[in-house]
Motif scaffolding. Sequence first.
Motif, PDB file in Angstrom:
ATOM      1  N   PRO A  48       0.823  -1.123  -0.099  1.00 44.44           N
ATOM      2  CA  PRO A  48      -0.104   0.018   0.214  1.00 44.44           C
ATOM      3  C   PRO A  48       0.919   1.403  -0.124  1.00 44.44           C
ATOM      4  CG  PRO A  48      -0.872  -1.585   1.593  1.00 44.44           C
ATOM      5  CD  PRO A  48       0.243  -2.191   0.776  1.00 44.44           C
ATOM      6  N   GLU A  49       1.998   0.999   0.656  1.00 42.45           N
ATOM      7  CA  GLU A  49       2.694   2.342   0.664  1.00 42.45           C
ATOM      8  C   GLU A  49       3.270   2.834  -0.585  1.00 42.45           C
ATOM      9  OE1 GLU A  49       1.926   0.913   4.363  1.00 42.45           O
ATOM     10  OE2 GLU A  49       3.038  -0.389   2.685  1.00 42.45           O
ATOM     11  N   ARG A  50       3.688   1.940  -1.272  1.00 46.53           N
ATOM     12  CA  ARG A  50       3.989   2.092  -2.985  1.00 46.53           C
ATOM     13  C   ARG A  50       3.068   3.062  -3.374  1.00 46.53           C
ATOM     14  NH1 ARG A  50       7.942  -0.644  -6.172  1.00 46.53           N
ATOM     15  NH2 ARG A  50       7.309  -0.270  -8.469  1.00 46.53           N
ATOM     16  N   PHE A  51       1.815   2.951  -3.212  1.00 45.81           N
ATOM     17  CA  PHE A  51       0.759   3.674  -4.048  1.00 45.81           C
ATOM     18  C   PHE A  51       0.343   4.955  -3.109  1.00 45.81           C
ATOM     19  CE2 PHE A  51       0.931  -0.568  -5.553  1.00 45.81           C
ATOM     20  CZ  PHE A  51       1.114  -0.264  -7.026  1.00 45.81           C
ATOM     21  N   GLN A  52       0.987   5.148  -1.985  1.00 41.26           N
ATOM     22  CA  GLN A  52       0.442   6.132  -1.094  1.00 41.26           C
ATOM     23  C   GLN A  52       0.439   7.527  -2.033  1.00 41.26           C
ATOM     24  OE1 GLN A  52       3.042   6.854   2.441  1.00 41.26           O
ATOM     25  NE2 GLN A  52       1.746   7.684   3.342  1.00 41.26           N
ATOM     26  N   GLY A  53      -0.702   8.100  -1.404  1.00 39.28           N
ATOM     27  CA  GLY A  53      -0.954   9.474  -1.954  1.00 39.28           C
ATOM     28  C   GLY A  53      -2.159   9.358  -3.185  1.00 39.28           C
ATOM     29  N   ARG A  54      -2.282   8.214  -3.824  1.00 38.58           N
ATOM     30  CA  ARG A  54      -3.260   8.164  -4.784  1.00 38.58           C
ATOM     31  C   ARG A  54      -4.499   7.623  -4.273  1.00 38.58           C
ATOM     32  NH1 ARG A  54      -0.832   6.863  -9.867  1.00 38.58           N
ATOM     33  NH2 ARG A  54       1.259   6.328  -9.815  1.00 38.58           N
ATOM     34  N   GLU A  55      -5.658   8.178  -4.980  1.00 37.98           N
ATOM     35  CA  GLU A  55      -6.993   7.567  -4.497  1.00 37.98           C
ATOM     36  C   GLU A  55      -7.141   6.304  -5.297  1.00 37.98           C
ATOM     37  OE1 GLU A  55      -9.674  10.702  -5.840  1.00 37.98           O
ATOM     38  OE2 GLU A  55      -8.748  12.396  -4.440  1.00 37.98           O
TER      39      GLU A  55
END
Length: 528
Positions: free
Chosen positions: A91-98
């Motif tokens: 999940p952290e790899r895609f942090q900041g995405r909705e």
Amino acid sequence: MDWTNPYPSSRSAVLGRNMVSTSHPLAAQAGLRMLLSGGNAVDAALAAAQTLTVVEPTGCGIGSDAFAIVWDGQQLHGLNASGRAPRAWTPERFQGREQMPDKGWESVTVPGAVSAWAELSNRFGALSMEQVAAPAIHYAREGFAVSPIIARLWELGRLRLGDQPGFAQAFLPEGRAPAAGQWYRNQDQADTLERIAATQGRDFYTGELAKRIAAFSQAHGGALTEQDLAEHRANWCGTISRPFAHSVLHEIPPNGQGLAALMALGILEHAGIGREPLDHADTVHLSIEAMKLAFADLYEHHADLEHMRHPPEHLLDDAYLRERAALIRRDQAGDPGHGLPGPSGTVYVTAADASGMMVSLIQSNYMGFGSGVVVPGTGISLQNRGHGFSLRPDHVNLVAGGKRPSHTIIPAFAMNADGTPQMSFGVMGGPFQSQGHVQMALRVLLYGQNPQAAADAPRWRVTGGRGVAVEPDFDPVVIQSLRERGHDIQVESGSGVFAFGGAQLILRQGEHYVGGSDPRKDGQVAAF
């Protein structure tokens, strides 16, 4: 069976003892060639599926995922050949995405279609993989004329994905999408299909092709590695099922979304479906409401089976579906949320042969050309199934390494109540697929329509909230009745090939079959 067809169509149902139905004539004929050469329904389905990666690259490719249901003459088998997320995904790899990316390397999970071809061929095929792959290799090397429908989808792919790594080199000759009638060749794809056939698919996961896929991923910051590819396994998963009408409908277990179709049909039976004529406003209203309830549960509870908190049998429990059906009002459209059970985008092929073997096979890039990523010199276009993960921290479908995403593609198979095979069918088209399964089951299994009439009939599609899209041929009297009940109806003109799916059906009738193919696509039923 009702042999009439009250809908505008130039097609009749096709009858024969050996049959292939799919979305492109060249693919259907490739399958028929296998049957004429002594192959069986699995050989036919695989020849058609591989040919579709060439002639309909807008829906599938060598880097697709796949599922299949096979009746071998004695027993029903389910195959899950969808791939898992790269181990490095968190999940952290895609942090900041909705939401998860829908193109590029960050949307690519391990492709599973090649493993499906190998598993099916090894277990059930009568011909070699080289024989089965020959038509696809021929069209890739010698070329084919692009149809108007595929040309239109190809241009949409160019607009969306033309800047993705490797896309233009493979799919935009002279910098443009091929026009209708233009001859197109893909020599790299021909070479790759030959290598896959010669190695029984092994080269794709542990050989030179795997190295090239992983190297291209690394060069563009992707997470997919040789280890991810080598660890992939298709698994024989069986089916989940539910009685409906005088039949039993079978679907692939999660991560496929066939669960939603089974739930909707169960809700419909508890709601009293079948009292009014097939195309009556009451029948359509109940169908829409049941589908909304099933989707509300699906979007909350559905994921890789290993991660679901509520197993399919709880969501298919009669008492639970009765509770959900009680929420439907016959005079008013609803906007339901999900329930809580107690403990209790694609191409499709169906084939059948004179021995009784029947195959329901689906493979998909997900969204058109998928991620848009094409590995140079291989013709391998990669799906974008990673977009199917959730980024909501508490969701069962939260992205994680080694996890399968929630999938839209679903093959279906209906059995008679006495345990004999009845119908192999599917409706390609992203999240429409489970809605399409419900509509085909209602038409053929409950109301007795012939497969071609069922494929021709105008369709509806729930779009969220009280929104419903319908095709232009939908009865205006029914549309008005639905609007009076509070449905927000939108008539979508000219969008059937994109939004309302493409059905292919083979119904067994005694010692022969009756086939239908969707007029919204280029499809064909080929038989003898």
